[in-house]
Design a protein around this motif. Sequence first.
Motif, PDB file in Angstrom:
ATOM      1  N   HIS A 223       6.204 -27.782  11.403  1.00  0.00           N
ATOM      2  CA  HIS A 223       6.116 -28.938  12.301  1.00  0.00           C
ATOM      3  C   HIS A 223       7.501 -29.412  12.743  1.00  0.00           C
ATOM      4  CE1 HIS A 223       4.681 -32.686  14.020  1.00  0.00           C
ATOM      5  NE2 HIS A 223       5.458 -33.382  13.202  1.00  0.00           N
ATOM      6  N   ILE A 224       8.405 -29.607  11.791  1.00  0.00           N
ATOM      7  CA  ILE A 224       9.713 -30.140  12.173  1.00  0.00           C
ATOM      8  C   ILE A 224      10.533 -29.099  12.934  1.00  0.00           C
ATOM      9  CG2 ILE A 224       9.738 -31.894  10.374  1.00  0.00           C
ATOM     10  CD1 ILE A 224      11.547 -30.126   8.705  1.00  0.00           C
ATOM     11  N   ARG A 225      10.322 -27.816  12.645  1.00  0.00           N
ATOM     12  CA  ARG A 225      10.984 -26.759  13.423  1.00  0.00           C
ATOM     13  C   ARG A 225      10.515 -26.795  14.875  1.00  0.00           C
ATOM     14  NH1 ARG A 225       8.739 -22.507  11.262  1.00  0.00           N
ATOM     15  NH2 ARG A 225      10.270 -22.369   9.574  1.00  0.00           N
ATOM     16  N   SER A 226       9.223 -26.933  15.059  1.00  0.00           N
ATOM     17  CA  SER A 226       8.656 -26.982  16.401  1.00  0.00           C
ATOM     18  C   SER A 226       9.206 -28.163  17.181  1.00  0.00           C
ATOM     19  CB  SER A 226       7.133 -27.066  16.311  1.00  0.00           C
ATOM     20  OG  SER A 226       6.552 -27.265  17.582  1.00  0.00           O
ATOM     21  N   LEU A 227       9.297 -29.317  16.522  1.00  0.00           N
ATOM     22  CA  LEU A 227       9.814 -30.504  17.209  1.00  0.00           C
ATOM     23  C   LEU A 227      11.299 -30.363  17.520  1.00  0.00           C
ATOM     24  CD1 LEU A 227       8.069 -33.488  15.363  1.00  0.00           C
ATOM     25  CD2 LEU A 227       7.326 -32.252  17.412  1.00  0.00           C
TER      26      LEU A 227
ATOM     27  N   GLU B  46      16.422 -25.648  13.352  1.00  0.00           N
ATOM     28  CA  GLU B  46      15.268 -26.246  12.688  1.00  0.00           C
ATOM     29  C   GLU B  46      15.168 -27.727  13.089  1.00  0.00           C
ATOM     30  OE1 GLU B  46      13.074 -24.305  10.523  1.00  0.00           O
ATOM     31  OE2 GLU B  46      14.182 -22.733  11.543  1.00  0.00           O
ATOM     32  N   SER B  47      15.278 -28.645  12.131  1.00  0.00           N
ATOM     33  CA  SER B  47      15.099 -30.070  12.416  1.00  0.00           C
ATOM     34  C   SER B  47      16.416 -30.811  12.586  1.00  0.00           C
ATOM     35  CB  SER B  47      14.294 -30.724  11.291  1.00  0.00           C
ATOM     36  OG  SER B  47      14.952 -30.560  10.049  1.00  0.00           O
ATOM     37  N   LEU B  48      17.517 -30.080  12.792  1.00  0.00           N
ATOM     38  CA  LEU B  48      18.827 -30.670  13.049  1.00  0.00           C
ATOM     39  C   LEU B  48      19.203 -30.432  14.505  1.00  0.00           C
ATOM     40  CD1 LEU B  48      20.726 -29.337   9.907  1.00  0.00           C
ATOM     41  CD2 LEU B  48      19.973 -31.690  10.271  1.00  0.00           C
TER      42      LEU B  48
ATOM     43  N   LEU C 154      10.185 -36.624   5.068  1.00  0.00           N
ATOM     44  CA  LEU C 154       8.757 -36.913   5.193  1.00  0.00           C
ATOM     45  C   LEU C 154       8.486 -38.125   6.070  1.00  0.00           C
ATOM     46  CD1 LEU C 154       7.571 -36.410   1.486  1.00  0.00           C
ATOM     47  CD2 LEU C 154       7.476 -34.768   3.380  1.00  0.00           C
ATOM     48  N   GLY C 155       9.532 -38.795   6.481  1.00  0.00           N
ATOM     49  CA  GLY C 155       9.398 -40.043   7.215  1.00  0.00           C
ATOM     50  C   GLY C 155       9.646 -41.220   6.282  1.00  0.00           C
ATOM     51  N   HIS C 156       9.863 -42.382   6.871  1.00  0.00           N
ATOM     52  CA  HIS C 156      10.128 -43.588   6.084  1.00  0.00           C
ATOM     53  C   HIS C 156       8.879 -44.062   5.351  1.00  0.00           C
ATOM     54  CE1 HIS C 156      14.181 -44.399   7.629  1.00  0.00           C
ATOM     55  NE2 HIS C 156      13.734 -44.091   8.834  1.00  0.00           N
ATOM     56  N   ASN C 157       9.105 -44.583   4.160  1.00  0.00           N
ATOM     57  CA  ASN C 157       8.055 -45.287   3.422  1.00  0.00           C
ATOM     58  C   ASN C 157       6.820 -44.414   3.203  1.00  0.00           C
ATOM     59  OD1 ASN C 157       7.182 -47.593   2.065  1.00  0.00           O
ATOM     60  ND2 ASN C 157       6.199 -48.456   3.885  1.00  0.00           N
ATOM     61  N   HIS C 158       7.050 -43.140   2.903  1.00  0.00           N
ATOM     62  CA  HIS C 158       5.924 -42.237   2.683  1.00  0.00           C
ATOM     63  C   HIS C 158       5.088 -42.766   1.512  1.00  0.00           C
ATOM     64  CE1 HIS C 158       3.710 -38.630   1.435  1.00  0.00           C
ATOM     65  NE2 HIS C 158       3.874 -38.216   2.684  1.00  0.00           N
ATOM     66  N   PRO C 159       3.772 -42.871   1.673  1.00  0.00           N
ATOM     67  CA  PRO C 159       2.956 -43.528   0.643  1.00  0.00           C
ATOM     68  C   PRO C 159       3.046 -42.899  -0.744  1.00  0.00           C
ATOM     69  CG  PRO C 159       1.581 -42.408   2.286  1.00  0.00           C
ATOM     70  CD  PRO C 159       2.971 -42.462   2.828  1.00  0.00           C
TER      71      PRO C 159
ATOM     72  N   ASN D 150       8.923 -35.292   9.362  1.00  0.00           N
ATOM     73  CA  ASN D 150       7.525 -34.894   9.506  1.00  0.00           C
ATOM     74  C   ASN D 150       6.695 -35.991  10.157  1.00  0.00           C
ATOM     75  OD1 ASN D 150       5.459 -32.869   8.966  1.00  0.00           O
ATOM     76  ND2 ASN D 150       4.610 -34.337   7.505  1.00  0.00           N
ATOM     77  N   ALA D 151       7.227 -37.213  10.154  1.00  0.00           N
ATOM     78  CA  ALA D 151       6.500 -38.328  10.775  1.00  0.00           C
ATOM     79  C   ALA D 151       6.648 -38.351  12.290  1.00  0.00           C
ATOM     80  CB  ALA D 151       6.984 -39.651  10.186  1.00  0.00           C
ATOM     81  N   HIS D 152       7.642 -37.651  12.828  1.00  0.00           N
ATOM     82  CA  HIS D 152       7.781 -37.576  14.275  1.00  0.00           C
ATOM     83  C   HIS D 152       6.649 -36.742  14.872  1.00  0.00           C
ATOM     84  CE1 HIS D 152      12.002 -38.778  13.400  1.00  0.00           C
ATOM     85  NE2 HIS D 152      11.944 -39.334  14.592  1.00  0.00           N
ATOM     86  N   THR D 153       6.342 -37.035  16.119  1.00  0.00           N
ATOM     87  CA  THR D 153       5.277 -36.330  16.822  1.00  0.00           C
ATOM     88  C   THR D 153       5.806 -35.741  18.124  1.00  0.00           C
ATOM     89  OG1 THR D 153       4.598 -38.282  18.100  1.00  0.00           O
ATOM     90  CG2 THR D 153       3.599 -37.993  15.916  1.00  0.00           C
TER      91      THR D 153
END
Length: 428
Positions: A324-328, A353-355, A64-69, A405-408
């Motif tokens: 989202h992460i698959r697309s990236l 996927e995201s690897l 989910l990314g670092h420090n997800h709220p 998921n935090a990557h764009t």
Amino acid sequence: MTISENLNIEAQKYIPGGVNSPVRAFRSVGSTPRFMKSADGAYLIDEDGNKYLDFIGSWGPMILGHNHPDVREAVIDAAASGLSFGAATKIEVEMAKLICEVVPSVELVRMVNSGTEAVMSALRVARGHTGRDKIIKFEGCYHGHSDSMLVKAGSGALTTGVPDSAGVPEGCAKDTLTAIYNDINSVERLFEENKGEIAAIIIEPVVANMGVVLPKDNFLQKLRDICTENGALLIFDEVITGFRLGIDGAQGYFNVKPDLTIFGKIIGGGMPVGAYGGKREIMENVAPLGKVYQAGTLSGNPIAMAAGITQLRTLRDNPKIYEHIRSLGNRLATGIEDIIKKHNLKCSVNNLESLCCFFFSPEKIEDYNGAKTSDTAAYAKYFNFMLNKGIYLAPAQFEAMFISNAHTEKDIDFTLECIEEYFTKGDM
């Protein structure tokens, strides 16, 4: 001298090599480690205030990314009630129920504190359930640092275990047999030569510890069939792939159901945690139901459970995260492939996927022998160039890039621009 450099000198006075896990030492890339101070989203910030676009994500769990709220708040709320009880808690029941609901092969699950501990425990269960001693692992697959898994393969297609670390007696590894990933013949030969003696096959369904290497030619299903035919168990080590390739992991992605599954990293949302689980009849061998003993004071720790269950529920309830992460991941791999072709590089890329992994080898990497052809010196130069550009990659060729998921798309495009710059202007 930077703060990180000073800390590295100080650390070496009190910690072996100055680090608490070897790859952090940056020795394979000829550099010194950056000491991190904080992280948020897709970024890390070191003690000198440098900001890095992070593609390690604490080696995978920060999906989910670092420090997800939400994860952060769950940890804070749980900590307010106490850090550890050494007793049963409601939240560990909720976590176990969630894992059993989303991973079809898991009917009972036991929480532990790391992937290494989960592997060690699952192997004991496999041996206890089958009454057999021998285990098959694959060359290049990493399953933590327990003695029986620290085995080095010989130059042939298969070998009996040889310890791969000082301090591991040969007796600890003698029942570990090694096969070649993606080579079903090497597995068949081991079963033929050790009839009725093999308790289980353990495998990373997608290898992420010799770079990223994908199974081919229905390899995983063939392993499933061999285990079924020979009365052995199939164990998937999903420390990396679990809940990353999808909410049901690699076993859902490839539609192959193992008997036991190893989890770690992601189910902790950044906290120390692991788990192993599988068929009820197998897991009922575990104490207090059965005679396979395994225990842990911090197993099911409420703080780790709070972080992990928050992350898993978020992933379960938001399938667009996987889109989202698959697309990236595809955007990154396609961009690297374009750069390879443009500059006629002796490189290749594997992704799922995201690897992702950028190999400094011209061959398509399908096994450990192929991975070893990578030019690690060339990777070290590339790594340091990218680090100076503010991109934090694994300080070793044989590791994965993890997308969160935090990557764009902007992050991916910036990364590709830096790679392009390196091969256009960089000192290669």
